[in-house]
Design an enzyme around this catalytic site. Structure first.
Site, short mmCIF file in Angstrom:
data_model
loop_
_atom_site.label_atom_id
_atom_site.label_comp_id
_atom_site.label_asym_id
_atom_site.label_seq_id
_atom_site.Cartn_x
_atom_site.Cartn_y
_atom_site.Cartn_z
N GLY A 53 0.80 -1.22 0.00
CA GLY A 53 0.00 0.00 0.00
C GLY A 53 0.83 1.27 0.00
N LEU A 65 -4.30 -5.62 -4.24
CA LEU A 65 -3.35 -4.52 -4.19
C LEU A 65 -1.95 -5.02 -3.85
CD1 LEU A 65 -2.82 -1.45 -4.25
CD2 LEU A 65 -3.35 -1.42 -1.79
N ASP A 66 -1.00 -4.76 -4.76
CA ASP A 66 0.40 -5.16 -4.59
C ASP A 66 0.55 -6.65 -4.33
OD1 ASP A 66 1.19 -2.48 -4.88
OD2 ASP A 66 0.93 -2.09 -2.74
N GLY A 67 -0.38 -7.44 -4.86
CA GLY A 67 -0.36 -8.88 -4.59
C GLY A 67 -0.16 -9.75 -5.80
#
Length: 297
Positions: free
Chosen positions: A214, A240-242
């Protein structure tokens, strides 16, 4: 008027070179079958890399570069014939021409370091791709980009106009580019946009994922007192960012470094990590499996 800068051409003749990517359940005979197929079609293997997750019951991955005289005229027939081999081994596969440069759209916000690194690699000939356009929610980078002959599109984004802005972005990139590069583009990409480019949006996140997901990861790292910071290039998914990680790197820091120091150190990591990830993508060195990647670097 500033003259248009063009990338230096590669010295290797790629007109008859192709790249094959294969993933399938591991079993005896895969390499022999692929090699025999290419030999029988008159191809010469110039590079081969392979990896197995587990020889018994795992998945097998292989990347092969080969030369074939008259590739452009024979490519469709080659693919049709290889489909029979692929069916035998339940393969997921692709064959691409090395001479076809992938087209990139680079999204950027206010920070220029990741964009500049890609432009430098492109101008030196180390990034064998075509930068089709740069899209930004700020006008700051226009003077960096347009003198190079690269179209620059300024599309401001606010909470009220985000959906409209994404529609405009999609109009520009759909059918025009192979991959979208988020070079510190500080906006969350919507699921609708991601659907158009599955595993074809590469982001640089300024932390060593999965740590500090994040916003403001350097502040998070400073508050946690970490001794190593990093950056991660990954495919963008709805998480998110995964998404699947392509490349990462780290650098040691100390208690003497404040948040601004971490940001300064991190910029060097971010730019090199993203440049490596993009180069590997355009050279067909990345295979996605689930939420992981196999990278033949």
């Amino acid at each position: 008027m500033i003259p248009k800068a063009t990338p230096k051409p590669r010295s290797i003749d790629l007109s008859n070179r192709a790249r094959m990517l294969v993933s399938c359940p591991d079993q005896p005979g895969i390499v022999a079958a692929v090699s025999r197929f290419l030999y029988e079609h008159g191809a010469n293997i110039v590079q081969s890399d392979q990896y197995t997750m587990d020889p018994e019951g795992g998945l097998f991955f292989i990347r092969i570069e080969f030369d074939l005289e008259g590739l452009n005229e024979r490519r469709d027939r080659l693919k049709a014939d290889f489909a029979l081999v692929a069916e035998q081994f339940s393969m997921k596969w692709s064959i691409t021409r090395a001479s076809r440069k992938k087209r990139l759209a680079i999204f950027v916000s206010k920070e220029d370091h990741a964009l500049l690194e890609l432009l430098w690699h492109w101008q030196s000939g180390d990034l064998d791709a075509e930068i089709a356009m740069v899209i930004s929610n700020h006008n700051n980078m226009r003077e960096l980009v347009e003198p190079l002959g690269i179209p620059y599109h300024y599309i401001p984004v606010t909470a009220d106009t985000k959906a409209e802005a994404e529609c405009r972005q999609l109009e520009l990139v759909s059918g025009q580019v192979d991959v979208v590069i988020l070079a510190r583009y500080m906006q969350i990409i919507s699921p609708k946009f991601i659907e158009h480019f599955p595993n074809r949006i590469i982001n640089i996140h300024h932390s060593f994922l999965p740590a500090f997901v994040g916003g403001k990861p350097y502040a998070q790292a400073y508050n946690r007192g970490v001794k190593i910071i990093g950056a991660t290039a990954h495919y963008v998914t709805e998480e998110l960012d995964g998404g699947p990680i392509i490349e990462q790197d780290v650098q040691r820091v100390s208690h003497r470094d404040n948040v601004d120091d971490l940001k300064r150190i991190g910029r060097h990591i971010e730019r090199t990590v993203l440049a490596r990830a993009v180069a590997w993508y355009v050279e067909d060195r990345v295979i996605v499996h689930g939420n992981k990647t196999v990278v033949f670097s």
